[in-house]
Design an enzyme around this catalytic site. Sequence first.
Site, PDB file in Angstrom:
ATOM      1  N   ALA A 158       0.871  -1.174   0.000  1.00 51.35           N
ATOM      2  CA  ALA A 158       0.000   0.000   0.000  1.00 51.35           C
ATOM      3  C   ALA A 158       0.904   1.219   0.000  1.00 51.35           C
ATOM      4  O   ALA A 158       1.711   1.398   0.918  1.00 51.35           O
ATOM      5  CB  ALA A 158      -0.904  -0.002   1.233  1.00 51.35           C
ATOM      6  N   SER A 159       0.805   2.051  -1.016  1.00 50.27           N
ATOM      7  CA  SER A 159       1.697   3.195  -1.151  1.00 50.27           C
ATOM      8  C   SER A 159       1.438   4.240  -0.071  1.00 50.27           C
ATOM      9  O   SER A 159       0.379   4.258   0.569  1.00 50.27           O
ATOM     10  CB  SER A 159       1.517   3.840  -2.530  1.00 50.27           C
ATOM     11  OG  SER A 159       1.829   2.933  -3.549  1.00 50.27           O
ATOM     12  N   MET A 160       2.413   5.120   0.124  1.00 46.22           N
ATOM     13  CA  MET A 160       2.238   6.240   1.048  1.00 46.22           C
ATOM     14  C   MET A 160       1.037   7.071   0.611  1.00 46.22           C
ATOM     15  O   MET A 160       0.891   7.383  -0.573  1.00 46.22           O
ATOM     16  CB  MET A 160       3.483   7.130   1.038  1.00 46.22           C
ATOM     17  CG  MET A 160       4.734   6.474   1.531  1.00 46.22           C
ATOM     18  SD  MET A 160       6.198   7.530   1.268  1.00 46.22           S
ATOM     19  CE  MET A 160       5.820   8.901   2.387  1.00 46.22           C
TER      20      MET A 160
END
Length: 388
Positions: free
Chosen positions: A96-98
Amino acid sequence: MAFDGMEEGRSALGRSLLERNALTTDWVGSFAAVRRADFLPELMWPYDMDSGTTVAVDVREEPGLWFSYADADVPIVTQWDDGKSVGRGDVPTSSASMPSVVFRMLRDLDVRAGQRVLEIGTGTGWNAALLAHRLGHDNVVSIEIDASVAAEARDRLARVGLPVTVLARDGEDGDEPGAPYDRLIATAGLRSIPSSWLGQVRPGGLIVAPWGTHYSNQDAVARLEVTEDGKSAEGRFTGPAEFMKLRSQRLPFAGHDVYVPQGVGGADRSTTTVTEEQLLGDRFAASSFAVGLRVRDCYRQAAAAREGVRPVWFYGLTDRSWACVMFREGHDEAQVWQSGPRTLWDQVVAALDWWRDSGEPGYERLGLTVTADGQRAWLDDPSQAWDI
């Protein structure tokens, strides 16, 4: 699952994103309505960008810590070794990206009501959910190469009432049957924009994707507009990023021993006054990204410093050229070895000189042009592009 203080954490994250201009006002409603926590697995591995380490957090054992990470501006590993490892493995392969990166890319996508979006790299499904909340789930199609990851994302999307179509296939091929789309966004790092995507986005439409070279793991977000004839796309980079790479475009590195089986003894030797800081900079140094654009098919590997000594290696990916520069703390010059048909260190130095002579450009002055025949990079003006 809910937890006391959860909404306070989300509110703090939202305020922080707004203050840093990552979250724009048109995306505030979707941020508020679509919780990142609803798309994260019970066991996850938040990633520390500074230390490069991850920590396992299980919501069933540490709910407070789990939710604090869910609402923090950090990337979170959700899969290792393409799913072969149940727990923590060797190589992170889905995440899950920033949130700040997610919303900066959504800002760059510049979606409007009624537009259709193709997403490459479903991952947890949160990005697709944000798009679906804004545009309607029927206007979003997402592609995920890993069937199990696709199935989990599909279930999560359905549970929150945003049943986006998630296709389990290779995103390089795009979605020809569903084309044309108004926008295409990729959430996996690319080393080459697939030519198939050009024909699947309407003329004047946008492709937003993390793109970089094999020189390092570094990416920059490319914002490309498809031309009227649909045969090319062109635009500038908007800022640095770092993504897990599209599976078919991972680093094709044969390993150090293939290049230097007998050590450095037979290589050409020289010295350099280039410093370690000038060569490496910080994690997202524009100079490193620019060198990757100028030195084709080269992989840089910086070893950890030990007792004040740090070697940095360079490997040719289309030949067996290699180079090594050895930095020693307290020394004004570094020893250099290089061998093979290309003098890779000389090319790196020339690229650094070019970057400095050009006024030390940041990402926003660099651009990319993509056609069916290949890719070209440029500084300030597309007419001055070079092959990469």
